[in-house]
Design an enzyme around this catalytic site. Sequence first.
Site, PDB file in Angstrom:
ATOM      1  N   CYS B 146       5.255   9.121  -9.368  1.00  0.00           N
ATOM      2  CA  CYS B 146       5.252   7.657  -9.272  1.00  0.00           C
ATOM      3  C   CYS B 146       6.661   7.061  -9.215  1.00  0.00           C
ATOM      4  O   CYS B 146       6.804   5.846  -9.035  1.00  0.00           O
ATOM      5  CB  CYS B 146       4.484   7.069 -10.445  1.00  0.00           C
ATOM      6  SG  CYS B 146       2.974   7.965 -10.819  1.00  0.00           S
ATOM      7  N   HIS B 285       6.669  -0.861 -15.040  1.00  0.00           N
ATOM      8  CA  HIS B 285       5.801   0.135 -14.412  1.00  0.00           C
ATOM      9  C   HIS B 285       4.356  -0.201 -14.769  1.00  0.00           C
ATOM     10  O   HIS B 285       3.481  -0.149 -13.917  1.00  0.00           O
ATOM     11  CB  HIS B 285       6.188   1.535 -14.865  1.00  0.00           C
ATOM     12  CG  HIS B 285       5.458   2.615 -14.150  1.00  0.00           C
ATOM     13  ND1 HIS B 285       5.529   2.771 -12.788  1.00  0.00           N
ATOM     14  CD2 HIS B 285       4.622   3.585 -14.591  1.00  0.00           C
ATOM     15  CE1 HIS B 285       4.780   3.804 -12.416  1.00  0.00           C
ATOM     16  NE2 HIS B 285       4.214   4.301 -13.496  1.00  0.00           N
ATOM     17  N   GLU B 296       6.419   2.552 -22.585  1.00  0.00           N
ATOM     18  CA  GLU B 296       7.369   1.761 -21.800  1.00  0.00           C
ATOM     19  C   GLU B 296       7.826   0.526 -22.578  1.00  0.00           C
ATOM     20  O   GLU B 296       9.022   0.175 -22.571  1.00  0.00           O
ATOM     21  CB  GLU B 296       6.746   1.333 -20.464  1.00  0.00           C
ATOM     22  CG  GLU B 296       7.748   0.614 -19.563  1.00  0.00           C
ATOM     23  CD  GLU B 296       7.147   0.101 -18.260  1.00  0.00           C
ATOM     24  OE1 GLU B 296       5.916   0.160 -18.101  1.00  0.00           O
ATOM     25  OE2 GLU B 296       7.929  -0.359 -17.411  1.00  0.00           O
ATOM     26  N   LYS B 317       0.901  -4.296 -10.970  1.00  0.00           N
ATOM     27  CA  LYS B 317      -0.212  -3.350 -10.764  1.00  0.00           C
ATOM     28  C   LYS B 317      -1.534  -3.956 -11.226  1.00  0.00           C
ATOM     29  O   LYS B 317      -2.596  -3.472 -10.858  1.00  0.00           O
ATOM     30  CB  LYS B 317       0.044  -2.038 -11.516  1.00  0.00           C
ATOM     31  CG  LYS B 317       1.154  -1.186 -10.919  1.00  0.00           C
ATOM     32  CD  LYS B 317       1.274   0.150 -11.632  1.00  0.00           C
ATOM     33  CE  LYS B 317       2.368   1.020 -11.042  1.00  0.00           C
ATOM     34  NZ  LYS B 317       3.722   0.560 -11.393  1.00  0.00           N
ATOM     35  N   HIS B 322      -2.187   0.947  -8.551  1.00  0.00           N
ATOM     36  CA  HIS B 322      -1.052   1.869  -8.680  1.00  0.00           C
ATOM     37  C   HIS B 322      -0.918   2.643  -7.370  1.00  0.00           C
ATOM     38  O   HIS B 322      -1.784   3.446  -7.031  1.00  0.00           O
ATOM     39  CB  HIS B 322      -1.301   2.812  -9.847  1.00  0.00           C
ATOM     40  CG  HIS B 322      -0.130   3.648 -10.227  1.00  0.00           C
ATOM     41  ND1 HIS B 322       1.047   3.695  -9.497  1.00  0.00           N
ATOM     42  CD2 HIS B 322       0.054   4.473 -11.284  1.00  0.00           C
ATOM     43  CE1 HIS B 322       1.891   4.520 -10.086  1.00  0.00           C
ATOM     44  NE2 HIS B 322       1.307   5.006 -11.168  1.00  0.00           N
ATOM     45  N   PHE B 380       4.111  11.083 -13.773  1.00  0.00           N
ATOM     46  CA  PHE B 380       3.627  12.345 -14.335  1.00  0.00           C
ATOM     47  C   PHE B 380       4.764  13.353 -14.322  1.00  0.00           C
ATOM     48  O   PHE B 380       5.492  13.464 -13.341  1.00  0.00           O
ATOM     49  CB  PHE B 380       2.503  12.908 -13.467  1.00  0.00           C
ATOM     50  CG  PHE B 380       1.138  12.459 -13.881  1.00  0.00           C
ATOM     51  CD1 PHE B 380       0.780  12.345 -15.215  1.00  0.00           C
ATOM     52  CD2 PHE B 380       0.188  12.165 -12.927  1.00  0.00           C
ATOM     53  CE1 PHE B 380      -0.492  11.938 -15.591  1.00  0.00           C
ATOM     54  CE2 PHE B 380      -1.097  11.757 -13.285  1.00  0.00           C
ATOM     55  CZ  PHE B 380      -1.425  11.649 -14.617  1.00  0.00           C
TER      56      PHE B 380
END
Lengths: 308, 392
Positions: B146, B285, B296, B317, B322, B380
Amino acid sequence: MIRVVVTGVGAVSAAGLGIESVRTVLYEGRTCLAATGDVRDRLPIPGYGVCTVDVVPCLRRKKDRKLLSRAAELAIVAASLALGDRRDSEMGLVVGVGREPSDSGEVEAALLASERNGALDVGLLGSAGLALYPPLTPLRTLPNLVLAHVAIQFGMTGESGTRTGEEAAGLASIVEGYRLVSEGRVGAVLAGGADSLVDAGSARDGVRLGRLGPGRAPGEGAAFVVLESLESARRAGRVVLAEIVGAGDQATAAVSDLTHLVACIGSCGAATGPLAFAEALSRDGRLQVAEADGAVAWLAWTAGEVVL
Amino acid sequence: MSAVVLGEAMWTALGRTEDTWRRLLRRETGIRRIRRFDASTFPVTFGAEIGDVGLDGPALYYYLLDAVCDEAFGTLDFGAVPAERIGVFFGSEAVRPDLGELARRWQSREAPRLEELERHHPAGPAVAVAKRLGAKGPVVTLSIACTSSAQAVGEALWAIRRGEVDVAVAGGVDVLVHPLMVLGFSRLGALSVRNDEPDRASRPFDRDRDGFVLGDGAGVVVLASPKVAGRLGRSLGKITGYASSCNAWRITDTPPDGRGTRTAMEEALRDAGCSPSRLAYINAHGTSTQQNDASEAAGMRAALGDLAMKVPVSSTKSLMGHTVAACGVIEALLALRTVRDGIAPPTANLEQVDPECALFHVVEPLTVDKGVALSNAAGFGGSNTTIVVEAP
């Protein structure tokens, strides 16, 4: 510009562990390719360059192994050899990887269970196929997970990145590592590549792409170098293997001839460039490696003790 | 040195560039029941898909790529720049396959065609854009889940800084509303399963968040050195800083203290020579997963200190899903648009802020200073990236 030197090197290939094993088979003109019992779709290739490695001694936890792709296993072993006892949580990490085969077989069962009247039924895929889809597949196949596993095993939290782009990706990662150090973005970096082409899907795709065939066998391997500033290497009393004096990547350039290496250990995809670079570090030289679409990474270096 | 933004474009489930921006400010969602395929038997039946194009698989992927390039390149005269001085940097995972074709080959045992293999490769988009432009500078593909296209923007900035190129095209494209993606991420337990209320499914930082929503997207930005920019076009803003970090924690989990986010934000601000007190906005994010959002937020609080409750934060998002390899560039452009126009888009569905996610959340469009913004990305495997942008 910060001067960048090589203070560690680690490799694994069909020739064995360590870069000396590669050098030995190269100089003896010996091949490490072997036919396997599996005819592998009867591809027009002379054999396979398969590594014999045990990743478990390099892992923090034995159970981590189930999450590793073959490339990740090879990467962890090569990284372990390059780092030795050194642990630096701020070290950067750049890894070049190859392509995931177009069908690795992991989703085959799910797709086959979703067949109806000779065609794929997406509805069946969502029901019958779901249970057959291995939950760990995404974790083994995302390109950046080779990097993630190496970072986790060795506790590396600095700048990091994954390059993809066939044979040039590994060397491009070393180029990127050189830049990270020379531009002061990290103090030290582990850079290299890992790849495995010895599964049936990769071998078949490689033949179709013209990257494998007679005289160019599928192989696998990994190689990493530790790059750091000359100043930090001197301060720590580390042995300097070479100084990188130039690096770059561009869309068009000459293609180097790595036939000698590939003939001995097979084509190792994104690991080929780093393996060749690591093997040649003890000699002054310049290396160029091209990828299929013409993108090239190159490195120039001066071997041995650095003259100030 | 910063890089000047000369062109920008995106395509999301909310539409093309202007539609995406307009609909974000209206809190209109692009998340709906999946129409691209029959998802009624899947664990998740909704997504943020780009519909009405009539394409699927790699054809859709490259169609989106061409479209955003058409828009971003516009009337820019690339011919005025030597081909060797143009670089292409793209964030990309593997191009999602055409499922029917994949199944047919399994049954027939037929090998994939050469063209298929080339187009499916992660490097396919970067190579396609380089061929289109005739670029002979670096052609770089970054595949870091991502954070892929955020890192592409950052590496393009560095290529300009080091004088390697005069013009850099950076971007990302991904098509996530795909049966195999829905299966794979469902098996990982990463997706929201609010099948009865798709428009409320993506709820970053909310106490009742239950996972992210897969989305389609493409974005591209044209960057130039300050010296060359003046000759080529009008400045839309600047990319002034970039940094990445690695959690080295676990493959799918994030450290509760958000250390990777903190490092990326602090280093990016240092790289930009920017004090946190200058920040007018942060595009988070903010995936809507339990772990990402809490981690985050902790990282942002650690990086910003006393300013954490003063800098407006939102996650777009919540309305457009996403887009994985494309989200970094899209959200960096949205951050730039925010400080260029002086208005921040909201986080939708943020009804009760999770105490672990305490920040200055934007829940309605908010007037902000025209100045500096950050865009965070995380992926990830534990990669974190922050981009610093500045209004012209």
